[in-house]
Structures are given as structure tokens and as C-alpha cells.
Write a protein that holds these residues in place. Structure first.
Motif, short mmCIF file in Angstrom:
data_model
loop_
_atom_site.label_atom_id
_atom_site.label_comp_id
_atom_site.label_asym_id
_atom_site.label_seq_id
_atom_site.Cartn_x
_atom_site.Cartn_y
_atom_site.Cartn_z
N ARG A 65 0.72 -1.32 0.25
CA ARG A 65 -0.03 -0.11 -0.14
C ARG A 65 0.88 1.13 0.02
NH1 ARG A 65 -3.06 -3.02 -1.22
NH2 ARG A 65 -4.93 -3.74 -0.13
N PHE A 66 0.61 2.09 -1.03
CA PHE A 66 1.56 3.39 -1.24
C PHE A 66 0.94 4.18 -0.40
CE2 PHE A 66 3.51 1.16 -4.98
CZ PHE A 66 4.78 1.31 -4.60
N GLU A 114 1.25 8.71 0.02
CA GLU A 114 1.94 9.79 -0.69
C GLU A 114 2.54 10.58 0.84
OE1 GLU A 114 -0.01 12.04 -4.20
OE2 GLU A 114 -0.77 12.86 -2.37
N ARG A 143 5.65 8.16 -10.97
CA ARG A 143 5.78 8.65 -9.71
C ARG A 143 6.93 8.12 -9.11
NH1 ARG A 143 1.36 10.59 -6.81
NH2 ARG A 143 0.02 11.69 -8.22
N ALA A 170 -3.72 15.40 1.10
CA ALA A 170 -4.75 14.63 0.54
C ALA A 170 -4.66 13.12 0.96
CB ALA A 170 -4.34 14.68 -1.08
N GLU A 171 -3.36 12.43 1.35
CA GLU A 171 -3.34 11.02 1.63
C GLU A 171 -4.51 10.59 2.53
OE1 GLU A 171 -1.63 8.85 0.19
OE2 GLU A 171 -2.32 7.47 1.82
N TRP A 212 -7.73 10.26 0.62
CA TRP A 212 -7.79 8.90 -0.15
C TRP A 212 -7.98 7.57 0.61
CZ3 TRP A 212 -9.91 10.07 -4.53
CH2 TRP A 212 -9.60 11.31 -5.01
N ALA A 213 -7.02 7.61 1.36
CA ALA A 213 -7.01 6.18 2.23
C ALA A 213 -8.65 6.19 3.06
CB ALA A 213 -5.94 6.38 3.55
N GLY A 214 -9.01 7.36 3.60
CA GLY A 214 -10.43 7.48 4.20
C GLY A 214 -11.54 6.77 3.28
N LEU A 215 -11.55 7.48 2.07
CA LEU A 215 -12.19 7.11 1.12
C LEU A 215 -12.27 5.54 0.54
CD1 LEU A 215 -14.23 8.82 -0.61
CD2 LEU A 215 -12.66 8.85 -2.40
N TRP A 216 -11.00 5.13 0.66
CA TRP A 216 -10.98 3.61 0.18
C TRP A 216 -11.40 2.70 1.48
CZ3 TRP A 216 -10.48 -0.34 -2.79
CH2 TRP A 216 -9.97 -1.28 -2.44
N SER A 273 -13.90 3.44 3.67
CA SER A 273 -15.38 3.35 3.47
C SER A 273 -15.74 2.74 2.57
CB SER A 273 -15.89 4.78 3.76
OG SER A 273 -15.77 5.46 2.52
N TYR A 274 -15.29 2.80 1.32
CA TYR A 274 -15.60 1.86 0.15
C TYR A 274 -15.37 0.32 0.53
CZ TYR A 274 -15.39 -0.39 -4.34
OH TYR A 274 -15.78 -1.28 -5.48
N VAL A 332 -4.31 -0.02 4.88
CA VAL A 332 -5.07 1.03 5.31
C VAL A 332 -6.57 0.32 5.64
CG1 VAL A 332 -3.54 2.80 4.07
CG2 VAL A 332 -5.46 1.75 2.78
N GLU A 333 -6.96 -0.12 4.65
CA GLU A 333 -8.54 -0.79 4.73
C GLU A 333 -8.67 -1.34 6.23
OE1 GLU A 333 -6.58 -1.74 2.43
OE2 GLU A 333 -6.86 -3.78 1.97
N PHE A 353 -6.70 5.55 -6.34
CA PHE A 353 -6.74 4.08 -5.97
C PHE A 353 -5.69 3.17 -6.28
CE2 PHE A 353 -11.22 3.75 -3.90
CZ PHE A 353 -10.96 4.72 -3.16
N TYR A 365 -4.35 0.02 -4.24
CA TYR A 365 -5.58 -0.66 -3.74
C TYR A 365 -6.29 -1.54 -4.47
CZ TYR A 365 -5.22 3.60 -0.64
OH TYR A 365 -5.06 4.63 0.41
#
Ligand code: SF4
Lengths: 248, 441
Positions: free
Chosen positions: A135-136, A138, A169, A206-207, A210-214, A216-217, A245-246, B113, B118
Motif C-alpha cells: 500500500r503506497f 503519498e 511517480r 490529500a493522503e 484518499w485512504a479514508g475514502l478507500w 469506507s468503500y 489501510v483498509e 486508488f 488498492y
């Protein structure tokens, strides 16, 4: 009996094999360069092996030609299991291979080959799983950073995969167990040894978003009527969740 | 062929004032009953400066609390739908909150993602809005931006909307790795009953067209490496199990036809989860997960073990035995073919031995070239003998101990010591999508 001291790397090991084969040694002892393996009072002197890219490549070519490329790849995966005594096990494997030739790979029911085969498959399986588990995150420093703590030394099998995949990147994959990192700088990747963290990594603003969004998804995607946490735990053992992270 | 639709006025207006997180969650809810999540079967090479690659084998990134592999960002562009399929959460008569993501939002989420590893890529579907063409165009917008603007080389699975114009369908195949249309209900009668807006022809016809396009592109690429790809990972579909009265035989016969005649890559089976109290649907307390599992096992036997569906199911046995995996069930009905000698039996016969999977059969064939195999050697090869021992001899010695009598053997194989068939056995299929040959049957 030959006693060889090498730097612990795969290339170093191959160079040692070259030397031992040239000396026509039968029983061989391998010692790794490390402070705790200073020669004891009663140990004989060890021959210091200089790791050479040329020797390593020469051995690889010879083994692939006389036995098979598949057998070389087994050797490579099994070495990276870092199992106690792996050098000797593989020394037997190599000698058997040079006698048996291309038949070696089908000798998986033979004890000596079987042990190598099992180790090699375990390492390759772990490397495959980690292609999914890396898991990368940023970092403020402007690169993507991933931490892993795998059982085997798999980082060199992971790096080429991610160099093909995240090519736009710079990134770093850090094996904390071994203090080694694969570093990609848009042109290519290399291994850097003796890495230590001087502080905790600073994520970009931003990190977390995105981690939070992932996260909850991920939670939302499970179908309640099919809940099966036991199965989930079997598929993602607790020890591999540390940097996912999930599961945070 | 164009599907003529009678479009009811859209009664539902999407809620657009929700946060990105809320909308993503709602649309994940709407997408999660689609079980396909495989990322296998396509290999695209990445390059420095580009994002993405796909691997032949497929990679799982995580597993949800229901034990399903997550490989793709599975999401609906919009859960607004003008249709009213009784079994679907998104049916127009269902009072659930509706929302949409913009193509731009989906592109950004996918890229962010993907870079963080992910996911392997995107699986994009949507409810039908305005018209099939309009809906398809929305999906294409996302795929186009990913491939052209973001130079995204990862996996894309696109739903094809039945009734969409041929030009749009063609473009979908050019952009995606895999395309799919879900049949959902295994028979014409059930479709008529539960999805009155979708006549069977409107589903099968476009599937047939896709299959033709995939085949043509495959042949052209064999002639020239530069010929454009069309859905290199093929097409898949999904069948809902347990919402209607079809038996396993009807389902497997349908699947077999789809594999053989339309060249499908995968048929997914989804145990019906009651999402509706519609009177036309059964009120199930729990989804029929064991049955779903048995269907997957039978499906594996069709695709990798050389079985024909009529060998597993016939008039006398229209349902799969819930106590046994279908291969063991077949073997018990054909004891005259056993035991087989592991040192001699050819590969295809080994595959028919209960408990011996593709990998074990391959290892046996490999190892016996240089060594005579006894029980010891089989164990060393990692062959699981628990069930297999009753069906093989090794070096002339029968490994089963007892003599083979049908009823006795059946009892043995289903006895508690031999782990009774239950939901526990779902674990026999740990990583359905990880690799196509891991199923040891
Ligand atoms: S058309 Fe698709 S999304 Fe719409 S109700 Fe039917 S199954 Fe659900």
C-alpha cells in the motif's frame, strides 16, 4: 572441505558456488559476513569470496544451460526464503542438478529436490500476494512510500512489477524487517540497504482523504448476508494487515 | 438490432448534494451484488512514465468481510435506473437514495486508488438512464479519459448496455479488457416474470455480437500483432441462483452453452440475496451459499477438468448433491472406472480422481517421469489423499484400505471425520479469482 565467507547476497552466493565448483569441493561450509559470525577459536580459516557480477552471471548461464532456466529460478526463489541452512541445501541441489541435468525439475518427489521446490513455491506465492498487499502512501517529500514486513526476502521480485505499474511517480518500498528498500526514480529501480526511519513518515494532506475514502468503500462492499469473518481472516491473516489501510 | 424501449418518465432524481464519500458508499452498495471481480486474462505492459499494467494471473488486493476478493474498483456511475427488475436493488420502484458520480470523479478515484495499489483497475457499471445509447456513452466517457488522458494501462471491465448502438459497443471493446452483460435469470420464463423490460433476445443477441467481435479480433491479432485488440480478457456474465425455480441441470447446461458456443471466459453465480419483498420472489432467510459453491465447483469441472454437464447432472440427478463436491458425486456413480494407478493413468483420467486438482495432476505427471510414486511420494508432492486414497492405487497398492462399495464409501466421504459438507467448505475455494487453476476438486 571448503569454508567460504560471503556477503549474504544472492550474487555473492552464486560467486561462492562458482568458486566451490572450481575447487571441486564436496562438503562446503558457508559463512555470512556479519559481526556475529566472526570466526570462532576452533574454526578453520574461511576463504573470503568477492562478489562478482561476472561470476554470478557465468554460474547462472551454466546452470540454465546444463540443467534448465526453470531450475535456476527455483534456486533463486528458494535462496530468498532465508531459511536456516539454505546455502547447504542449495549446494546439494546444485550438485545434484549438474549430475542429473534437465531431469532435475521433474525430480520433485526426491527429498532433496522436494525441499527446494517447497521453499521456492512458498516464496513465489508470498511475492505474488504482496503484489496485492503493498500500500503506497503519498509523502510530503514527494514520493509514494510503502512499508512491508514479509516472511521472505521478496522485495527484488516486487520491484520490477511496480516499476512497470507505477511508472509516473517516484516510489519507495521499504522492508522493515530487513532494513532494505527498493527505490524507483522514474528511470529504474535499485536496492538500498541499511535504511532506518528517522521519524514517522509525513503524509500529504490529500493522503488521509484518499485512504479514508478507500476505507469506507471497502467496508461498504461486504454483503451483510454473506458475512464470513473467519474466511476473511484466512485470506488476510492478521499479521499481514499491519500496513493495509483498509484494516486500520 | 435496436431495442425498442417504452421509457417511463424518470421518477427519481439523483441526490447530488451528498459528499464524494457518501456517494461512493451508495454506489458501492448498488454494485456489490455483482460478484465478478476478476482481473485476470489480459496482459498489458506498463512503461516508465505510464501508469498501469495487467498480469495474466490476476491479483487480489484485499478481501472483504464476506470473504470476497477485491481486485477492481467496482462501482456504478449512477444507481438511477428506468427499469424495474424485481431482483435488483436499483430497480426503479425501490425507495433507495439515488446518486451519481461524474466521469471526472470516477477517473480521479480510479487513478488515486490505483497508484496506491488498492486496486488492479476499474469495473464500471451503471443503471440505465434516458436510453441505452446515452447510458453506454456515459460509461465510454470514463474509459476514454482513463486510456487517453491519463494513459492508464490497468484493467478495465465495462458493462455493455443491451440495446446500445453497435458503434458504441465496438468502442467499449477497444477500450476495455473485459466486457460483460449479465443474464441474471437462467430461463426465458423467469426473465419474463422478473425482468419484463428485458426479453431474453435483448440480452443474448448482444452477447452473441460481442463474442463475434472478440473472435474476429483474436484471429486478426494472430495474423498481425498491430491489429487492434477487442476485449482481450473476453466476456463474462452472471446468473442469480435461487431467486427462481431453475434446477442445477438447467443452469449448468446454460453455462456449458455459453462457454462452448459464445466462448465466454467466465460465468459467475450469485446466491440470491433478498433485496426485495416483491411477491414474485422467494422469501429466503439466508442466501443459498452452499448451492452457489457447488455450482462454482461444477463450473470448474466444465472448464478445467474435461467434464460435460450431462456427466454431472441428468434427468435422474437434476440437482447437485449438497453433501459432496460434484466430482466425488460423479466418481461414486462410476466406481467401475476406479481405482486408477497414479503411475500410469493419463493426465485427463487423473483429473477425474476426487481430491486431485489441476496442480496435483500436473505434479504427478511430472514427477513420475523420474520416479515411481508410492504413498510417501504422493504426500511429498503435496497431493491431498483424504478423498483421493479411495480412488487410486500407487505402485499397485490400493490406498483406500476398505474395499470399494458405493454406499459405504459415500458414508465415509461424508462422515463427520471427513468434514461434513457445510458452509465451512466454502473455504475449499479460497481465492476464486486469484488464479484460475487453484480449485483443487
Ligand atoms: S436494468 Fe440493471 S440496474 Fe436497472 S433494475 Fe434491471 S438489473 Fe437493476
Amino acid at each position: 572441505m571448503g569454508r567460504y565467507r560471503y556477503d549474504g547476497s544472492f550474487e555473492g552466493y552464486l560467486s561462492t558456488l562458482c568458486l566451490a565448483l572450481a575447487e571441486r569441493d564436496e562438503a562446503v561450509e558457508f559463512v555470512r559476513d556479519a559481526p556475529e559470525t566472526e570466526p570462532g577459536l576452533f574454526d578453520g580459516p574461511a576463504i573470503a569470496v568477492v562478489t562478482g557480477k561476472g561470476e554470478a552471471a557465468a554460474f547462472r548461464e551454466r546452470f540454465a544451460a546444463e540443467v534448465s532456466p526453470e531450475a535456476f529460478s527455483m534456486l533463486c526463489y528458494a535462496f530468498h526464503s532465508e531459511r536456516e541452512g539454505i546455502e547447504n541445501l542449495l549446494w546439494q541441489y546444485v550438485r545434484l542438478g549438474l549430475q542429473a541435468g534437465p531431469r532435475l525439475c521433474s525430480m520433485i518427489a526426491d527429498k532433496r529436490v522436494n525441499r527446494v521446490d517447497r521453499l521456492a513455491r512458498a516464496v513465489s506465492r508470498e511475492a505474488h500476494r504482496y503484489k496485492g498487499f503493498v500500500r503506497f502512501r503519498e509523502l510530503e517529500e514527494g514520493f509514494l512510500y510503502a512499508r512491508i514486513e514479509p516472511e521472505a526476502y521478496i522485495i527484488r521480485f516486487l520491484a520490477p512489477h511496480f516499476a512497470r505499474r507505477v511508472g509516473d511517480r517516484p516510489w519507495v518500498i521499504h522492508d522493515l524487517r530487513r532494513s532494505v528498500a527498493a527505490v524507483y526514480d522514474l528511470a529504474g529501480w535499485r536496492l538500498v540497504h541499511d535504511i532506518t526511519l528517522t521519524g514517522s513518515p509525513r503524509f500529504t494532506g490529500a493522503e488521509e482523504g484518499w485512504a479514508g475514502l478507500w476505507r469506507s468503500y471497502f467496508r461498504r462492499l461486504a454483503v451483510e448476508e454473506r458475512r464470513n469473518p473467519k474466511l476473511q481472516q484466512k485470506l488476510v491473516p492478521l499479521r499481514s494487515r499491519k500496513y493495509l489501510v483498509e484494516f486500520e | 438490432m435496436r431495442l425498442i424501449l417504452s421509457v417511463p418518465p424518470c421518477r427519481i432524481s439523483p441526490m447530488t448534494n451528498l459528499s464524494l464519500e457518501q456517494r461512493l458508499a451508495l454506489l458501492a452498495d448498488s454494485a456489490k451484488y455483482d460478484v465478478s471481480c476478476s482481473s485476470s486474462g489480459s496482459s498489458r505492459r506498463g512503461a516508465p512514465g505510464m501508469v498501469g499494467s495487467t498480469g495474466r494471473g490476476g491479483i487480489c488486493h484485499s478481501w472483504t468481510a464476506d470473504g470476497r476478493c477485491i481486485s477492481l474498483l467496482k462501482i456504478l456511475l449512477s444507481n438511477v435506473c428506468i427499469y424495474d427488475c424485481a431482483y435488483c436493488v436499483n430497480r426503479s420502484s425501490n425507495p433507495v437514495p439515488r446518486t451519481v458520480l461524474t466521469p471526472g470523479e470516477i477517473v480521479t478515484i480510479t487513478m488515486e486508488f490505483y497508484r496506491r495499489n488498492y486496486i488492479e483497475g476499474l469495473f464500471l457499471s451503471t443503471g440505465v438512464v434516458v436510453s441505452p445509447d446515452h447510458t453506454m456513452e456515459q460509461l465510454l466517457r470514463v474509459a476514454r479519459r482513463l486510456r487517453r488522458e491519463e494513459r492508464f494501462n490497468g484493467y478495465i471491465h465495462l458493462k455493455v448496455v443491451p440495446g446500445a448502438d453497435a458503434v458504441l459497443v465496438e468502442e467499449a471493446g477497444r477500450l476495455a479488457d473485459r466486457v460483460s452483460i449479465n443474464i441474471e435469470l437462467p430461463s426465458r420464463r423467469s426473465l419474463l416474470l422478473l425482468a419484463p423490460d428485458k426479453p431474453r433476445e435483448s440480452i443474448i443477441e448482444p452477447m452473441r455480437r460481442l463474442s463475434g467481435l472478440i473472435e474476429t479480433s483474436r484471429l486478426e491479432r494472430r495474423r498481425s500483432r498491430n491489429a487492434p485488440r477487442f476485449a482481450p480478457a473476453g466476456q463474462s456474465t452472471q446468473l442469480i441462483v435461487g431467486a427462481t425455480s431453475e434446477n442445477d441441470r438447467q443452469i449448468m447446461t446454460l453455462s456449458e452453452g455459453l462457454y462452448q458456443r459464445l466462448g465466454l471466459k467466465r460465468v459467475y453465480y450469485s446466491a440470491y440475496v433478498p433485496v426485495s419483498s416483491d411477491r414474485r420472489l422467494p422469501a429466503l432467510a439466508v442466501p443459498p451459499l452452499l448451492r452457489e459453491h457447488r455450482l462454482y465447483q461444477a463450473d470448474w469441472l466444465l472448464r478445467f477438468y474435461g467434464f460435460a454437464s450431462h456427466e454431472l447432472l441428468d434427468d435422474a440427478h437434476p440437482h447437485l448433491d449438497m453433501r459432496l463436491d460434484p466430482k466425488t458425486g460423479w466418481a461414486l456413480r462410476h466406481l467401475e472406472q476406479f481405482p486408477v494407478e497414479v503411475n500410469r493413468a493419463d493426465y485427463h483420467l487423473l483429473l477425474r480422481v476426487p481430491g486431485i486438482g489441476v496442480r496435483s495432476a500436473q505434479r504427478i505427471v511430472k514427477a513420475r517421469r523420474t520416479c515411481r510414486l508410492g504413498e510417501e511420494e504422493l504426500k511429498r508432492l503435496g497431493v491431498v489423499l483424504k478423498r483421493a486414497r479411495y480412488f487410486v492405487t500407487a505402485g499397485g497398492r490400493y490406498l483406500g484400505g476398505i474395499s470399494m462399495e458405493g454406499p459405504e464409501l459415500l458414508e465415509r466421504l461424508t462422515a463427520p471425520g471427513g468434514r461434513r459438507a457445510s458452509l465451512e467448505q466454502l473455504e475449499l475455494f479460497p481465492a476464486r479469482d486469484l488464479s484460475v487453476v487453484t480449485g483443487e476438486l
